[in-house]
Design a protein around this motif. Structure first.
Motif, mmCIF file in Angstrom:
data_model
loop_
_atom_site.group_PDB
_atom_site.id
_atom_site.type_symbol
_atom_site.label_atom_id
_atom_site.label_comp_id
_atom_site.label_asym_id
_atom_site.label_seq_id
_atom_site.Cartn_x
_atom_site.Cartn_y
_atom_site.Cartn_z
ATOM 1 N N LEU A 114 -14.220 36.683 30.012
ATOM 2 C CA LEU A 114 -14.206 36.048 31.326
ATOM 3 C C LEU A 114 -15.624 35.775 31.819
ATOM 4 O O LEU A 114 -15.928 34.703 32.346
ATOM 5 C CB LEU A 114 -13.457 36.938 32.324
ATOM 6 C CG LEU A 114 -11.942 36.995 32.186
ATOM 7 C CD1 LEU A 114 -11.365 38.202 32.910
ATOM 8 C CD2 LEU A 114 -11.305 35.711 32.727
ATOM 9 N N ARG A 173 -12.545 38.672 37.198
ATOM 10 C CA ARG A 173 -11.192 38.928 37.658
ATOM 11 C C ARG A 173 -11.025 40.415 37.924
ATOM 12 O O ARG A 173 -11.628 41.264 37.239
ATOM 13 C CB ARG A 173 -10.165 38.467 36.612
ATOM 14 C CG ARG A 173 -10.140 36.965 36.375
ATOM 15 C CD ARG A 173 -9.538 36.220 37.538
ATOM 16 N NE ARG A 173 -9.443 34.782 37.290
ATOM 17 C CZ ARG A 173 -10.323 33.897 37.700
ATOM 18 N NH1 ARG A 173 -11.391 34.292 38.394
ATOM 19 N NH2 ARG A 173 -10.161 32.618 37.453
ATOM 20 N N GLY A 204 -1.551 28.952 31.664
ATOM 21 C CA GLY A 204 -2.910 29.253 32.091
ATOM 22 C C GLY A 204 -3.953 28.686 31.155
ATOM 23 O O GLY A 204 -3.655 27.936 30.221
ATOM 24 N N VAL A 236 -8.980 31.771 27.645
ATOM 25 C CA VAL A 236 -10.280 32.380 27.890
ATOM 26 C C VAL A 236 -10.904 32.860 26.587
ATOM 27 O O VAL A 236 -12.116 32.814 26.402
ATOM 28 C CB VAL A 236 -10.142 33.560 28.880
ATOM 29 C CG1 VAL A 236 -11.466 34.284 29.058
ATOM 30 C CG2 VAL A 236 -9.640 33.070 30.229
ATOM 31 N N ASP A 285 -5.988 33.122 31.239
ATOM 32 C CA ASP A 285 -6.188 33.263 32.680
ATOM 33 C C ASP A 285 -5.068 32.474 33.352
ATOM 34 O O ASP A 285 -5.099 31.246 33.403
ATOM 35 C CB ASP A 285 -7.562 32.689 33.043
ATOM 36 C CG ASP A 285 -7.975 32.997 34.466
ATOM 37 O OD1 ASP A 285 -7.463 33.981 35.038
ATOM 38 O OD2 ASP A 285 -8.821 32.260 35.004
ATOM 39 N N THR A 330 -4.467 37.899 34.381
ATOM 40 C CA THR A 330 -5.108 37.589 33.111
ATOM 41 C C THR A 330 -4.328 38.305 32.013
ATOM 42 O O THR A 330 -4.173 39.522 32.056
ATOM 43 C CB THR A 330 -6.581 38.032 33.101
ATOM 44 O OG1 THR A 330 -7.261 37.419 34.204
ATOM 45 C CG2 THR A 330 -7.260 37.611 31.809
ATOM 46 N N GLY A 388 -7.519 33.331 41.811
ATOM 47 C CA GLY A 388 -7.773 33.127 40.391
ATOM 48 C C GLY A 388 -7.569 31.695 39.936
ATOM 49 O O GLY A 388 -7.868 30.734 40.660
ATOM 50 N N PHE A 389 -7.032 31.553 38.735
ATOM 51 C CA PHE A 389 -6.861 30.220 38.161
ATOM 52 C C PHE A 389 -5.826 29.412 38.938
ATOM 53 O O PHE A 389 -5.921 28.180 39.008
ATOM 54 C CB PHE A 389 -6.447 30.341 36.691
ATOM 55 C CG PHE A 389 -6.422 29.031 35.964
ATOM 56 C CD1 PHE A 389 -7.530 28.208 35.952
ATOM 57 C CD2 PHE A 389 -5.281 28.615 35.283
ATOM 58 C CE1 PHE A 389 -7.510 26.976 35.281
ATOM 59 C CE2 PHE A 389 -5.248 27.412 34.612
ATOM 60 C CZ PHE A 389 -6.372 26.582 34.610
#
Length: 410
Positions: free
Chosen positions: A76, A83, A101, A104, A121, A127, A279-280
Motif C-alpha cells: 500500500l 489503510r 477493487g 495493490v 484495495d 483491503t 478508502g478506495f
C-alpha cells in the motif's frame, strides 16, 4: 520453552539463586502469562504451567499473519496509500461474495508458480488478501487495475443440459443428437458434426471422472444426477476464485480516457450503495464525479434538471467506437495495413494475430490480406492465436464460430 517442557508441563517453582537465571525466569513467567491470555497456556499451581498442544501451530499462524499484514502495508505504501489495519481481511479461500477493487500487489505463493496471492484495495473500504489465484486468470491485471474476485463458477454447462435432454431412457446417442441438430438447424456455421463431437468429448472427460459410462460408439449411459454430478466435477476442478478484469487501466487513467471505461459503466448504472465512504470506495466516488465533468466538457453530457446529468444516447457504444477508430488508425501506421472498424451484425473472419488492451476492454486483432479489424476478445479464442477464426459481431461482443478443427466451443 517448549523444549524444556516435559509432556507439555513446565515447572518454575524453584527460584534460582543466580541473578541472570532469575531474570530469565521472570521473562518466561511474563511470556507464560501472555500465552495464558491467548488460551495457549494454563497455570495449574503457582509456578506449574501446562502448554497447549495448539501453541506451536497457533504461534506459527500468528507469525505468518504478521508477515502478511506487514507485506500489505508495504504494498500500500509503495502505491502511495495508507489503510487502517483493522480493515485488513485475510481470506483462506475464494470469497463467497465478490470483491471489487484495485490490485495493490500480486506475487507467487508457491515454488511451482501455480498460484498467486493478490492484494485488493476494495470499494467496500477493506483491503483483502486473497491467496490461491490462478495466474492465467489475472494475467492482464497490473498494479492499479480494477478487478472483481468472486466464488468459483459452478453453473451447469449448456452442453450438459443438452446431453440430459437428448438422452432417452438414460441413454445418449450421438447419432440421434446429430439428426435433431440438423432438423432444428440452429448450429452457427452449420458444422453439425463438430457440434456433436464436442458433446462427445465432454462425455469422454466425464467418463474418466466416473460420471458417465460409454456403452459403445453410439451409446452413453447418463445417470439421473448427471447435471449435478457434472457441475460438481467442474467445481472441483475450478475451485479457484473466479476473476474478472473490470479495467486494466488505473482509476486516474480512466477519468480522461476516450474509450468506454469501468467508470462509465458505473455512471450509467448510477449505483453507489456498494461504495464505502472511505478508502478506495471514496476514491471511486470522486473519480466518477470527475469523469462526469469530463463528459460535460467534451460534449458527451449536459447538466440536467435537479442536479442530474443527461448523457449522449448510446454513450458506451459511442465511446467504444471512438477509441477503436483511434487505436486502429495508430496501428495501421505501424502495420502498413488499412484498418476497418467492424459493424454490428457483421460476420468477421481472418487470422487472429494478437490482442490489444484498450480502455474499453481487451480486443482481438483479426487480419485479412487487405485489411485488419479489432473485435472484442473472449477467452474461447485464446488457443486460436495464429489461426483462422470467424465470428459475428453482436452488440459490443462477438459470437465466435470455431470450425471443425476443434468443434464448436460449448
Amino acid at each position: 520453552m517448549t523444549a524444556e517442557a516435559e509432556d507439555r508441563f513446565l515447572d518454575l517453582r524453584n527460584e534460582p539463586v543466580d541473578p541472570g537465571r532469575q531474570r530469565d525466569r521472570t521473562l518466561r513467567l511474563r511470556r507464560l502469562s501472555k500465552l495464558e491470555k491467548m488460551g495457549l497456556a494454563t497455570e495449574h499451581a503457582p509456578g506449574v504451567w501446562e502448554l497447549s498442544e495448539r501453541m506451536e501451530p497457533a504461534l506459527r499462524e500468528l507469525g505468518e499473519r504478521g508477515d502478511i499484514i506487514r507485506n500489505m502495508h508495504r504494498a500500500l505504501k509503495a502505491d502511495g496509500m495508507e489503510r487502517d489495519p483493522t480493515t485488513f481481511q485475510l481470506h483462506d479461500a475464494a470469497p463467497e461474495v465478490p470483491i471489487v477493487g484495485r490490485v495493490v500487489d500480486k506475487y507467487l505463493n508457491d515454488e511451482l508458480g501455480e498460484n498467486l496471492t493478490v492484494v485488493v484495495d476494495g470499494i467496500d473500504g477493506r483491503t483483502h488478501h486473497l491467496p490461491g489465484i490462478d495466474p492465467a486468470r489475472i494475467e492482464d491485471a497490473r498494479i492499479g487495475s480494477v478487478v472483481e474476485i468472486g466464488p468459483p463458477e459452478i453453473a451447469s454447462r449448456p452442453s450438459d443440459r443438452t446431453i440430459a435432454a437428448i438422452a432417452e431412457a438414460g441413454v445418449y446417442r450421438p447419432s440421434r443428437h446429430l439428426e435433431q441438430a440438423k432438423f432444428e438447424g440452429r448450429v452457427p456455421g452449420g458444422d453439425y458434426d463438430g457440434y456433436v463431437d464436442a458433446h462427445v468429448r465432454r462425455l469422454e472427460a466425464l467418463r474418466r471422472a466416473g460420471i458417465a459410462e460409454r456403452i459403445d460408439a453410439d451409446q452413453w449411459r447418463i445417470p439421473d444426477d448427471f447435471e449435478s454430478g457434472a457441475a460438481a466435477y467442474d467445481a472441483g476442478r475450478k475451485s479457484q476464485a473466479n476473476v474478472r478484469i473490470l479495467s486494466a487501466a488505473r482509476l486516474e487513467q480512466q477519468i480522461g480516457a476516450d474509450g468506454a471505461t469501468w467508470l462509465d459503466r458505473r455512471l450509467m448504472s448510477a449505483e453507489t450503495s456498494d461504495l464505502a465512504p472511505t478508502g478506495f470506495g471514496q476514491q471511486v466516488r470522486e473519480a466518477i464525479d470527475r469523469r462526469r465533468e469530463h463528459h460535460i466538457d467534451h460534449g458527451d453530457a449536459t447538466p440536467g434538471p435537479n442536479g442530474g446529468t443527461l448523457y449522449r444516447r448510446n454513450l458506451l457504444a459511442t465511446l467504444r467506437a471512438r477509441e477503436i477508430e483511434r487505436i486502429g488508425g495508430e496501428m495501421a501506421a505501424t502495420k502498413n495495413l488499412p484498418f476497418r472498424a467492424a459493424t454490428d451484425g457483421e460476420k468477421v473472419s481472418g487470422k487472429f494475430t494478437g490482442t490489444v488492451q484498450l480502455s474499453s476492454g481487451k480486443f482481438a486483432v483479426v487480419e485479412q490480406s487487405h485489411e485488419f479489424t479489432l473485435v472484442p476478445w473472449r477467452p474461447v479464442i485464446e488457443r486460436q492465436l495464429g489461426k483462422e477464426i470467424m465470428g459475428i459481431v453482436q452488440g459490443g461482443s462477438v459470437s465466435w464460430q470455431l470450425g471443425r478443427q476443434r468443434g464448436l466451443e460449448i
